[in-house]
Write an enzyme that holds these catalytic residues in place. Structure first.
Site, PDB file in Angstrom:
ATOM      1  N   GLY A 128      47.878  28.390  45.161  1.00 45.31           N
ATOM      2  CA  GLY A 128      47.601  28.600  43.853  1.00 45.31           C
ATOM      3  C   GLY A 128      47.347  30.033  43.249  1.00 45.31           C
ATOM      4  O   GLY A 128      46.523  30.185  42.453  1.00 45.31           O
ATOM      5  N   ASP A 155      38.949  28.379  48.256  1.00 45.32           N
ATOM      6  CA  ASP A 155      38.220  29.768  49.028  1.00 45.32           C
ATOM      7  C   ASP A 155      39.550  30.867  48.641  1.00 45.32           C
ATOM      8  O   ASP A 155      40.706  30.901  49.253  1.00 45.32           O
ATOM      9  CB  ASP A 155      38.206  29.355  50.417  1.00 45.32           C
ATOM     10  CG  ASP A 155      37.412  30.685  51.098  1.00 45.32           C
ATOM     11  OD1 ASP A 155      37.670  31.818  50.391  1.00 45.32           O
ATOM     12  OD2 ASP A 155      36.938  30.407  52.170  1.00 45.32           O
ATOM     13  N   LYS A 176      51.129  29.778  40.552  1.00 46.33           N
ATOM     14  CA  LYS A 176      50.751  29.997  39.017  1.00 46.33           C
ATOM     15  C   LYS A 176      52.550  30.232  38.809  1.00 46.33           C
ATOM     16  O   LYS A 176      52.683  30.017  37.244  1.00 46.33           O
ATOM     17  CB  LYS A 176      50.000  31.264  38.799  1.00 46.33           C
ATOM     18  CG  LYS A 176      48.688  30.756  39.228  1.00 46.33           C
ATOM     19  CD  LYS A 176      48.048  29.705  38.483  1.00 46.33           C
ATOM     20  CE  LYS A 176      46.551  29.731  38.708  1.00 46.33           C
ATOM     21  NZ  LYS A 176      45.991  29.468  40.112  1.00 46.33           N
ATOM     22  N   TYR A 190      35.204  27.162  37.084  1.00 47.48           N
ATOM     23  CA  TYR A 190      35.070  26.938  38.570  1.00 47.48           C
ATOM     24  C   TYR A 190      34.376  27.770  39.521  1.00 47.48           C
ATOM     25  O   TYR A 190      34.481  27.574  40.876  1.00 47.48           O
ATOM     26  CB  TYR A 190      36.556  26.781  39.074  1.00 47.48           C
ATOM     27  CG  TYR A 190      37.267  27.971  38.899  1.00 47.48           C
ATOM     28  CD1 TYR A 190      37.258  29.201  39.372  1.00 47.48           C
ATOM     29  CD2 TYR A 190      38.173  28.103  37.712  1.00 47.48           C
ATOM     30  CE1 TYR A 190      38.151  30.352  39.443  1.00 47.48           C
ATOM     31  CE2 TYR A 190      38.845  29.338  37.422  1.00 47.48           C
ATOM     32  CZ  TYR A 190      38.535  30.584  38.152  1.00 47.48           C
ATOM     33  OH  TYR A 190      39.398  31.623  37.896  1.00 47.48           O
ATOM     34  N   ASP A 209      41.918  28.821  34.550  1.00 43.43           N
ATOM     35  CA  ASP A 209      42.373  30.109  33.827  1.00 43.43           C
ATOM     36  C   ASP A 209      43.065  29.724  32.624  1.00 43.43           C
ATOM     37  O   ASP A 209      44.060  30.093  32.104  1.00 43.43           O
ATOM     38  CB  ASP A 209      43.577  30.891  34.785  1.00 43.43           C
ATOM     39  CG  ASP A 209      42.795  31.318  36.013  1.00 43.43           C
ATOM     40  OD1 ASP A 209      41.590  31.602  36.103  1.00 43.43           O
ATOM     41  OD2 ASP A 209      43.456  31.417  37.178  1.00 43.43           O
TER      42      ASP A 209
END
Length: 353
Positions: free
Chosen positions: A10, A216, A41, A153, A118
């Site tokens: 991610g 994480d 992304k 988040y 985001d």
């Protein structure tokens, strides 16, 4: 207690190459990881251009990746970010969303993650809108497990600065509205959290009415600053006592897929060894197992330069390091050379590269 371990690709920056992804996932499965979520992304067809279908070649590659994961016994999922869909969830937008879900189903999903990270969050009724979108996804996907990532988040106030102030009681509202079967990704007290503790995780679980699934952000090294460093050291600040407080623990990997294997192996060790875990010993063991004795010794010798000083502070050492690793025939050495050449630096949060 070792929780379910996963990887969510991610990050911002160049996605992993398909063949590298397959090779690394095979080794991650051998380490004990049990799921992989594809959500780079830079895949615009999962983010700003989500209404458009993936090109046929890209869909075929994802279908092959799904089959590869299934052959390993590794759960495969995709992370869809329906960019600002909550601003207009009318009939046409809803239809486009369902059509996208069907196209993702065609590649073979075990998991579906709906990601609101985001993007702007200063929207009235944000939690209710996000829950509605997730429930529509849950009703139309063939994936057996659905997760989501909230707009907010993390506790990190940087999210409020960049994406607008979070609504009061946002997590509580989201937790109350979401189907209890839906997992929720959470990065911790900070976007790139230094430490996860039972107290913090218990508080978040109470707010969300479910144990969080950790997203994480280590060893990820995207963004303008972090991409100039290689994150190779063993995990710290992830004590095994957090296991009972989380639903699962997923790492966001580095831009360098093969080098990611070293810190990934130390996370497994941290849970298995409990209070006996020693992060540098875990690094050495992982490096020797994943890179071989010669390269592992080199990486340990250069660890401060690669992770502590970073690309912009290497000076004359840059040429020396390049010559040193050019002599080694190994995928990790090739990744290190690419990084030394500046090919992996991310000069901005560019999604649609």
């Amino acid at each position: 207690m070792t929780p379910e371990l996963g990887v969510i690709e991610g990050y911002f920056g160049r996605p992993w190459r398909h063949e590298d992804r397959k090779q690394v996932l095979t080794r991650l499965r051998g380490l004990g990881f049990s799921y992989f979520h594809y959500a780079p992304k830079a895949d615009a067809f999962l983010r700003r251009r989500w209404r458009e279908p993936h090109p046929d070649a890209a869909l075929a590659e994802l279908a092959e990746l799904s089959a590869h994961c299934r052959s390993l016994g590794l759960r495969f999922g995709a992370g869809l970010s329906p960019y600002e869909l909550y601003r207009d969830f009318s009939g046409p937008a809803r239809d486009a969303f369902v059509a996208k879900l069907r196209s993702l189903d065609a590649i073979g999903l075990d998991d579906l993650a709906i990601l609101f990270d985001d993007t702007r969050g200063d929207v009235a009724g944000l939690a209710a809108l996000e829950a509605e979108i997730v429930h529509i996804a849950q009703a139309h996907t063939r994936a057996r497990r659905v997760l989501m990532c909230p707009t907010y988040y993390s506790d990190d106030r940087m999210l409020d600065i960049v994406f607008g102030p979070r609504p009061a009681g946002y997590l509580e509202d989201l937790g109350r509205r979401l189907d209890p079967r839906v997992g929720v990704y959470w990065t911790g007290e900070e976007i790139c959290t230094r430490e996860f503790g039972p107290g913090h995780l218990a508080r978040v679980a109470d707010q969300l009415r479910r144990k969080p699934t950790l997203w994480d952000n280590y060893p990820v090294n995207d963004g303008p600053r972090m991409s100039r460093f290689l994150h190779l050291r063993g995990f710290t600040g992830r004590p095994s006592v957090i296991g009972p407080h989380i639903a699962a623990h997923a790492i966001n990997p580095a831009l360098q897929p093969h080098l990611t294997l070293i810190p990934a192996a130390t996370l497994v060790a941290a849970y298995r060894q409990g209070q006996g875990y020693v992060y540098m010993s875990a690094f050495r063991e992982a490096a020797h197992a994943q890179a071989g004795d010669e390269l592992a010794a080199m990486l340990e010798e250069d660890l401060h330069a690669l992770q502590g000083r970073g690309l912009d502070q290497l000076g004359e050492d840059r040429a020396r390091l390049r010559a040193r690793y050019a002599a080694v025939d190994h995928p990790m050495a090739a990744e290190l050379l690419r990084w030394l050449d500046g090919a992996d630096t991310v000069d901005g949060w560019i999604e649609d590269a």
